[in-house]
Scaffold this active site. Structure first.
Site, short mmCIF file in Angstrom:
data_model
loop_
_atom_site.label_atom_id
_atom_site.label_comp_id
_atom_site.label_asym_id
_atom_site.label_seq_id
_atom_site.Cartn_x
_atom_site.Cartn_y
_atom_site.Cartn_z
N HIS A 227 72.83 61.00 23.03
CA HIS A 227 72.46 60.70 21.64
C HIS A 227 71.53 61.77 21.08
O HIS A 227 70.93 62.56 21.82
CB HIS A 227 71.81 59.31 21.53
N CYS A 244 68.41 58.94 29.18
CA CYS A 244 69.53 59.34 28.34
C CYS A 244 69.68 60.86 28.33
O CYS A 244 68.80 61.60 28.75
CB CYS A 244 69.34 58.84 26.92
#
Length: 270
Positions: A227, A244
């Protein structure tokens, strides 16, 4: 017995002086100069020429890099300017207006000509004040070359993520379509390695666990996703994610988000 002018002249030559005949001898005064004298010469004629008048002006120092230049050397210049707090963005590897402004400030502070160009004198002064940048100092904000793709990335549609080079390749049937810099989790929240699949895409995702935005999220392993990260965009590798895969280039991940489908492979390797 009175001496004649010729006799006086002979005596003067021997004595090393200049004489005139005595008045009242019925002749005009006789001036006798020693050989080498030049009565008509100006005193300035005897002055040697000044070195400053005859030598060429000093050449300006060689310019090493200036606006528009690119490459690894420019990255090092920018990394060193960051060390002395004259530059806060990058390194980008491109000698842009911010770099030029930083060099001007550095030069002016040290009494050097404020050209904005990095010449040999400016570079030598900067070297004395800074230390050799490490690899990730040079690529603090990304731009590093990608590693060779993992063999598992060579077939199908793959987000090929490499922890060593900190890059993500978007590949289709072994062909790289785009490459972006990425950031991973810290040692306490590491990004998992292995082969996964994109199982959910969420354009405007917000993490309830960490109360932080995760735009353009593409989940591949539990709560871990690829992301966009505004923190990565601002601080580069000075920070880390909670596991992430962060991307700092919002335009690049927007394009990537539009191409990736649920079910596409994700390979995370070291």
């Amino acid at each position: 017995m009175r001496r004649t002018a010729a006799a006086l002249a002979s005596a003067a030559v021997l004595a090393g002086c200049t004489v005139e005949a005595a008045e009242g001898d019925g002749r005009s005064p006789v001036r006798i100069d020693l050989p080498g004298d030049s009565p008509s010469a100006s005193p300035d004629d005897a002055k040697p020429s000044s070195p400053a008048e005859t030598s060429e002006p000093p050449k300006p120092p060689e310019v090493l890099w200036s606006r528009g230049d690119t490459g690894r050397d420019v990255r090092e210049l920018q990394a060193r300017l960051r060390q002395v707090a004259w530059l806060f963005d990058g390194p980008t590897g491109t000698y842009d207006d911010l770099t030029e402004r930083a060099v001007k400030g550095f030069q002016g502070k040290r009494g050097l000509p404020r050209t904005g160009k990095t010449d040999a004198v400016t570079w030598k002064r900067l070297l004395r004040m800074t230390s050799e940048p490490g690899k990730w100092d040079l690529y603090l904000m990304g731009g590093q070359p990608a590693a060779e793709p993992d063999p598992r990335c060579l077939t199908g549609r793959v987000l090929c993520i490499d922890k060593t080079s900190r890059t993500l390749r978007w590949m289709v049937d072994g062909r790289t379509l785009s490459t972006v810099a990425v950031r991973f989790g810290s040692e306490y929240t590491p990004t998992r390695e292995g082969v996964f699949q994109v199982y959910w895409k969420s354009r405007h995702h917000h993490s309830t666990l960490y109360d932080s935005p995760m735009p353009y999220a593409m989940f591949f392993s539990g709560g871990q996703a690829v992301h966009f990260s505004s923190d990565f965009a601002a601080r580069g590798y000075a920070g880390a994610s909670h596991g992430c895969v962060n991307i700092r280039d919002e335009e690049a991940i927007a394009a990537l988000f539009a191409q990736v489908r649920n079910g596409d492979k994700v390979v995370v390797s070291w």
